[in-house]
Write a protein that holds these residues in place. Sequence first.
Motif, PDB file in Angstrom:
ATOM      1  N   ASP A 282       0.815  -1.220   0.000  1.00  0.00           N
ATOM      2  CA  ASP A 282       0.000   0.000   0.000  1.00  0.00           C
ATOM      3  C   ASP A 282       0.846   1.267   0.000  1.00  0.00           C
ATOM      4  N   GLY A 283       2.174   1.116  -0.024  1.00  0.00           N
ATOM      5  CA  GLY A 283       3.059   2.271  -0.048  1.00  0.00           C
ATOM      6  C   GLY A 283       3.431   2.795   1.323  1.00  0.00           C
ATOM      7  N   ALA A 284       2.866   2.185   2.384  1.00  0.00           N
ATOM      8  CA  ALA A 284       3.156   2.642   3.747  1.00  0.00           C
ATOM      9  C   ALA A 284       3.549   1.466   4.638  1.00  0.00           C
ATOM     10  N   GLY A 285       4.047   0.400   4.030  1.00  0.00           N
ATOM     11  CA  GLY A 285       4.476  -0.752   4.802  1.00  0.00           C
ATOM     12  C   GLY A 285       3.402  -1.795   5.032  1.00  0.00           C
ATOM     13  N   GLY A 286       2.199  -1.557   4.528  1.00  0.00           N
ATOM     14  CA  GLY A 286       1.107  -2.500   4.698  1.00  0.00           C
ATOM     15  C   GLY A 286       0.751  -3.183   3.397  1.00  0.00           C
ATOM     16  N   VAL A 287      -0.351  -3.931   3.429  1.00  0.00           N
ATOM     17  CA  VAL A 287      -0.827  -4.685   2.269  1.00  0.00           C
ATOM     18  C   VAL A 287      -2.147  -4.101   1.803  1.00  0.00           C
ATOM     19  N   LEU A 288      -2.240  -3.818   0.513  1.00  0.00           N
ATOM     20  CA  LEU A 288      -3.476  -3.286  -0.052  1.00  0.00           C
ATOM     21  C   LEU A 288      -4.444  -4.418  -0.386  1.00  0.00           C
ATOM     22  N   PHE A 289      -3.952  -5.412  -1.118  1.00  0.00           N
ATOM     23  CA  PHE A 289      -4.719  -6.628  -1.386  1.00  0.00           C
ATOM     24  C   PHE A 289      -3.736  -7.722  -1.744  1.00  0.00           C
ATOM     25  N   THR A 290      -4.211  -8.951  -1.824  1.00  0.00           N
ATOM     26  CA  THR A 290      -3.336 -10.077  -2.119  1.00  0.00           C
ATOM     27  C   THR A 290      -3.840 -10.822  -3.345  1.00  0.00           C
ATOM     28  N   LEU A 291      -3.024 -11.773  -3.797  1.00  0.00           N
ATOM     29  CA  LEU A 291      -3.383 -12.574  -4.974  1.00  0.00           C
ATOM     30  C   LEU A 291      -3.022 -14.024  -4.711  1.00  0.00           C
ATOM     31  N   SER A 292      -3.926 -14.913  -5.071  1.00  0.00           N
ATOM     32  CA  SER A 292      -3.695 -16.351  -4.964  1.00  0.00           C
ATOM     33  C   SER A 292      -3.700 -16.961  -6.354  1.00  0.00           C
ATOM     34  N   THR A 293      -2.780 -17.903  -6.582  1.00  0.00           N
ATOM     35  CA  THR A 293      -2.736 -18.602  -7.868  1.00  0.00           C
ATOM     36  C   THR A 293      -3.642 -19.835  -7.865  1.00  0.00           C
ATOM     37  N   ASN A 294      -4.220 -20.175  -6.698  1.00  0.00           N
ATOM     38  CA  ASN A 294      -5.152 -21.299  -6.566  1.00  0.00           C
ATOM     39  C   ASN A 294      -4.524 -22.652  -6.862  1.00  0.00           C
ATOM     40  N   VAL A 295      -3.193 -22.740  -6.812  1.00  0.00           N
ATOM     41  CA  VAL A 295      -2.510 -24.024  -6.983  1.00  0.00           C
ATOM     42  C   VAL A 295      -1.399 -24.116  -5.947  1.00  0.00           C
ATOM     43  N   ASN A 296      -0.873 -25.314  -5.738  1.00  0.00           N
ATOM     44  CA  ASN A 296       0.231 -25.513  -4.816  1.00  0.00           C
ATOM     45  C   ASN A 296       1.502 -24.862  -5.336  1.00  0.00           C
ATOM     46  N   MET A 297       2.441 -24.625  -4.420  1.00  0.00           N
ATOM     47  CA  MET A 297       3.657 -23.916  -4.797  1.00  0.00           C
ATOM     48  C   MET A 297       4.447 -24.648  -5.887  1.00  0.00           C
ATOM     49  N   GLY A 298       4.369 -25.970  -5.911  1.00  0.00           N
ATOM     50  CA  GLY A 298       5.156 -26.727  -6.883  1.00  0.00           C
ATOM     51  C   GLY A 298       4.499 -26.858  -8.251  1.00  0.00           C
ATOM     52  N   ALA A 299       3.313 -26.318  -8.435  1.00  0.00           N
ATOM     53  CA  ALA A 299       2.597 -26.468  -9.707  1.00  0.00           C
ATOM     54  C   ALA A 299       3.305 -25.707 -10.826  1.00  0.00           C
ATOM     55  N   ASP A 300       3.192 -26.230 -12.042  1.00  0.00           N
ATOM     56  CA  ASP A 300       3.835 -25.604 -13.203  1.00  0.00           C
ATOM     57  C   ASP A 300       2.931 -24.589 -13.878  1.00  0.00           C
ATOM     58  N   THR A 301       1.603 -24.782 -13.775  1.00  0.00           N
ATOM     59  CA  THR A 301       0.671 -23.894 -14.467  1.00  0.00           C
ATOM     60  C   THR A 301      -0.551 -23.621 -13.596  1.00  0.00           C
ATOM     61  N   THR A 302      -1.292 -22.591 -13.984  1.00  0.00           N
ATOM     62  CA  THR A 302      -2.593 -22.311 -13.390  1.00  0.00           C
ATOM     63  C   THR A 302      -3.442 -21.582 -14.417  1.00  0.00           C
ATOM     64  N   ASP A 303      -4.738 -21.757 -14.355  1.00  0.00           N
ATOM     65  CA  ASP A 303      -5.609 -21.055 -15.295  1.00  0.00           C
ATOM     66  C   ASP A 303      -6.552 -20.090 -14.575  1.00  0.00           C
ATOM     67  N   ARG A 304      -6.273 -19.856 -13.255  1.00  0.00           N
ATOM     68  CA  ARG A 304      -7.179 -19.009 -12.488  1.00  0.00           C
ATOM     69  C   ARG A 304      -6.406 -18.260 -11.402  1.00  0.00           C
ATOM     70  N   LEU A 305      -6.651 -16.981 -11.296  1.00  0.00           N
ATOM     71  CA  LEU A 305      -6.078 -16.135 -10.246  1.00  0.00           C
ATOM     72  C   LEU A 305      -7.220 -15.515  -9.448  1.00  0.00           C
TER      73      LEU A 305
END
Length: 383
Positions: A282-305
């Motif tokens: 957010d420009g002040a040390g905080g978080v404005l919003f987040t994003l999830s890839t909806n897959v596990n960390m080891g996944a090679d692809t995703t079709d949804r965010l």
Amino acid sequence: MTDFQMSLIAAGGVFVVGVITYNKWQEHKARKSVERAFASDHDDVLMRPDGTPAERSEPVLDIGATPPLGPVEPSLGTGASTGVGTDTGAGEPASVLTPAPLPAGAAPNATPDAAPSELAENLVDPLIDCMIPLALEGAARGDKILPFLLKLRRVGNKPIHFIGLAVSGEWEPIVHGGAYTKLQAGVQMATRTTALNELEYSELVTRLGAVADEIGAEPEVPDMIEVMSEARTLHKFVAGHDAQLGVNLKSNGAPWAMSTLIGALENAGFDVRPDGRFAMPDGAGGVLFTLSTNVNMGADTTDRLTLLLDVPCVAPSRDGFGAMVKCAKDLMLRLDAVMVDDFEQPLLDATLDEIAGQVKDFYTEMEAADIPAGSPRALRLFS
């Protein structure tokens, strides 16, 4: 045995534990009072030249003076039509980034250049904390009492903080090098998941009594029944305003390769966290919003965010929902995607505008309850 009978037995057990704890505490107070009456090794810090203690006026911190909190339900739609989800306490939502532990004496969510009195107000807050005064036998140094205070950081998942009345006559966080004539302990009465309960309060009273003995203090413990009532009221408000908004991006073609996607998200301004989550600062040390890839960390692809806004944790002035929608539209063009709700229905501008209006109403409700979204008070309750 019926469920009702079992509930009565359980409630009776909790009541008996509370009564026993209270009686033991009263006996303990009486014994320590006698011991201290014949003690002579008082701390002489903060004494006037004539040998008398420096008296300071204590600010009034009256829980009863705060406006009542009501269980006002937010109206942000449902995932069926807007992609909006609301967490009411089943656990920490995936969109919330857990803050790092606070250093000793640090106030949560306060700016580094904040005045000590402001830091103290953020640490021990009469609206959201059960406040317990600690009367000292004499003035005490922060270096001497901090090691004992740090033994009591939380009960259950409820954080505990301490502040002290300094020589300036203002309440401050307890720090090395400071000197204090009075102390206040504060235990947070509600979190995102639960309200302070009888067992936690009994544990607090017992452990605080032990700490008080070590620093030569006498706690003034509030009535359990009153504290439990205030804790439940506060938690109803938290549960009624625990809202997260989400918008989804679905690929129009083949799934995105994670190696390519990470670069695109970094270019869009996201910070990549060690746990694989993405956060828009957010420009002040905080978080404005987040994003999830909806897959596990080891996944090679995703079709949804999924972009997620933790509504009560973002100040209205930052327009978190507007910024999230703008980011989603930018990513649509970069990634050849479409914005959809949880049921794969397109999110049209008219729907997004309607949600934006509901977000404004939500912020007005929080402001009216004296818990503005994005404030240190809100961030403590919804962290």
